[in-house]
Design a protein around this motif. Structure first.
Motif, PDB file in Angstrom:
ATOM      1  N   LYS A  34       0.841  -1.191   0.000  1.00  0.00           N
ATOM      2  CA  LYS A  34       0.000   0.000   0.000  1.00  0.00           C
ATOM      3  C   LYS A  34       0.879   1.246   0.000  1.00  0.00           C
ATOM      4  O   LYS A  34       1.887   1.316   0.701  1.00  0.00           O
ATOM      5  CB  LYS A  34      -0.894   0.047   1.243  1.00  0.00           C
ATOM      6  N   VAL A  35       0.457   2.235  -0.804  1.00  0.00           N
ATOM      7  CA  VAL A  35       1.124   3.536  -0.842  1.00  0.00           C
ATOM      8  C   VAL A  35       0.035   4.595  -0.694  1.00  0.00           C
ATOM      9  O   VAL A  35      -0.950   4.577  -1.425  1.00  0.00           O
ATOM     10  CB  VAL A  35       1.893   3.746  -2.168  1.00  0.00           C
ATOM     11  N   ILE A  73       8.150   7.352   4.865  1.00  0.00           N
ATOM     12  CA  ILE A  73       7.943   8.381   3.844  1.00  0.00           C
ATOM     13  C   ILE A  73       8.777   8.056   2.608  1.00  0.00           C
ATOM     14  O   ILE A  73       9.966   7.761   2.701  1.00  0.00           O
ATOM     15  CB  ILE A  73       8.289   9.786   4.384  1.00  0.00           C
ATOM     16  N   ILE A  74       8.119   8.142   1.456  1.00  0.00           N
ATOM     17  CA  ILE A  74       8.785   7.966   0.176  1.00  0.00           C
ATOM     18  C   ILE A  74       9.259   9.325  -0.337  1.00  0.00           C
ATOM     19  O   ILE A  74      10.395   9.474  -0.761  1.00  0.00           O
ATOM     20  CB  ILE A  74       7.835   7.303  -0.850  1.00  0.00           C
ATOM     21  N   ASP A  75       8.360  10.333  -0.284  1.00  0.00           N
ATOM     22  CA  ASP A  75       8.706  11.630  -0.844  1.00  0.00           C
ATOM     23  C   ASP A  75       7.835  12.735  -0.274  1.00  0.00           C
ATOM     24  O   ASP A  75       6.661  12.517   0.031  1.00  0.00           O
ATOM     25  CB  ASP A  75       8.531  11.584  -2.372  1.00  0.00           C
ATOM     26  N   VAL A  76       8.406  13.912  -0.145  1.00  0.00           N
ATOM     27  CA  VAL A  76       7.693  15.150   0.183  1.00  0.00           C
ATOM     28  C   VAL A  76       7.992  16.101  -0.975  1.00  0.00           C
ATOM     29  O   VAL A  76       9.142  16.486  -1.172  1.00  0.00           O
ATOM     30  CB  VAL A  76       8.185  15.781   1.508  1.00  0.00           C
ATOM     31  N   LEU A  87       2.673  14.431  -0.013  1.00  0.00           N
ATOM     32  CA  LEU A  87       3.462  13.485   0.768  1.00  0.00           C
ATOM     33  C   LEU A  87       3.067  12.087   0.307  1.00  0.00           C
ATOM     34  O   LEU A  87       1.884  11.756   0.276  1.00  0.00           O
ATOM     35  CB  LEU A  87       3.154  13.649   2.258  1.00  0.00           C
ATOM     36  N   THR A  88       4.053  11.277  -0.054  1.00  0.00           N
ATOM     37  CA  THR A  88       3.827   9.891  -0.442  1.00  0.00           C
ATOM     38  C   THR A  88       4.506   9.008   0.596  1.00  0.00           C
ATOM     39  O   THR A  88       5.658   9.249   0.967  1.00  0.00           O
ATOM     40  CB  THR A  88       4.428   9.613  -1.839  1.00  0.00           C
ATOM     41  N   VAL A  89       3.773   7.995   1.064  1.00  0.00           N
ATOM     42  CA  VAL A  89       4.272   7.169   2.162  1.00  0.00           C
ATOM     43  C   VAL A  89       3.831   5.716   1.978  1.00  0.00           C
ATOM     44  O   VAL A  89       2.729   5.453   1.494  1.00  0.00           O
ATOM     45  CB  VAL A  89       3.791   7.755   3.526  1.00  0.00           C
ATOM     46  N   TRP A  90       4.717   4.782   2.355  1.00  0.00           N
ATOM     47  CA  TRP A  90       4.345   3.376   2.369  1.00  0.00           C
ATOM     48  C   TRP A  90       3.299   3.151   3.449  1.00  0.00           C
ATOM     49  O   TRP A  90       3.369   3.748   4.516  1.00  0.00           O
ATOM     50  CB  TRP A  90       5.554   2.491   2.690  1.00  0.00           C
TER      51      TRP A  90
END
Length: 152
Positions: A34-35, A73-76, A87-90
């Motif tokens: 899930k992301v 966190i994958i990216d801000v 904000l992208t997060v696992w």
């Protein structure tokens, strides 16, 4: 124009009241991972914008500070409209968890005396920064005393 639906284009930007944290979507990968994507809105859409140097500095500080609270966190990433960040997060953290991490990061902005990675080796535009501007926005959001986990 393709028939693809861009999630952010489905949001009625006239109805939201910044600042807020909004869970935009949860995607499931081929292996079941899930992301989640969140909208971290700082400025009122179509009324104000975060100046580019301040936005860039907020990005640099928040990228590290938020990971202290949410290592998944994958990216801000700054929004092109300069009203906030994606904000992208696992996984599937709650807006409350993200809001708490954001408040922590904004306090880190206020305490910052220097901008992380502000040099020509680590940053693609190291001259485009404003710690003073970033602190202004951090103060504004924290002073709003708004529950940043409000969902639209």
């Amino acid at each position: 124009m393709s028939g693809e639906i861009v999630e952010s284009f489905t949001l009625d930007h006239r109805k939201v009241k910044a600042p807020f944290v909004r869970k935009c979507s949860v995607e499931t990968g081929k292996n079941g991972d899930k992301v989640s994507k969140f909208d971290l809105r700082f400025a009122q859409p179509n009324k104000e914008e975060v100046e580019s140097p301040a936005l860039h500095t907020l990005e640099h500080i928040m990228a590290g500070a938020m990971r202290k609270k949410i290592p998944e966190i994958i990216d801000v990433s700054p929004m092109g409209c300069r009203t906030g960040f994606y904000l992208t997060v696992w996984g599937e953290p709650s807006p409350k968890e993200i809001g708490e991490a954001l408040v922590y990061a904004l306090r880190e902005v206020l305490d910052a005396e220097e901008i992380p990675a502000q040099n020509e080796i680590q940053c693609g535009n190291y001259r485009l920064h404003s710690l003073e501007g970033a602190k202004k926005w951090a103060e504004k959001i924290l002073a709003s005393n708004k529950d940043l986990t409000e969902i639209f």
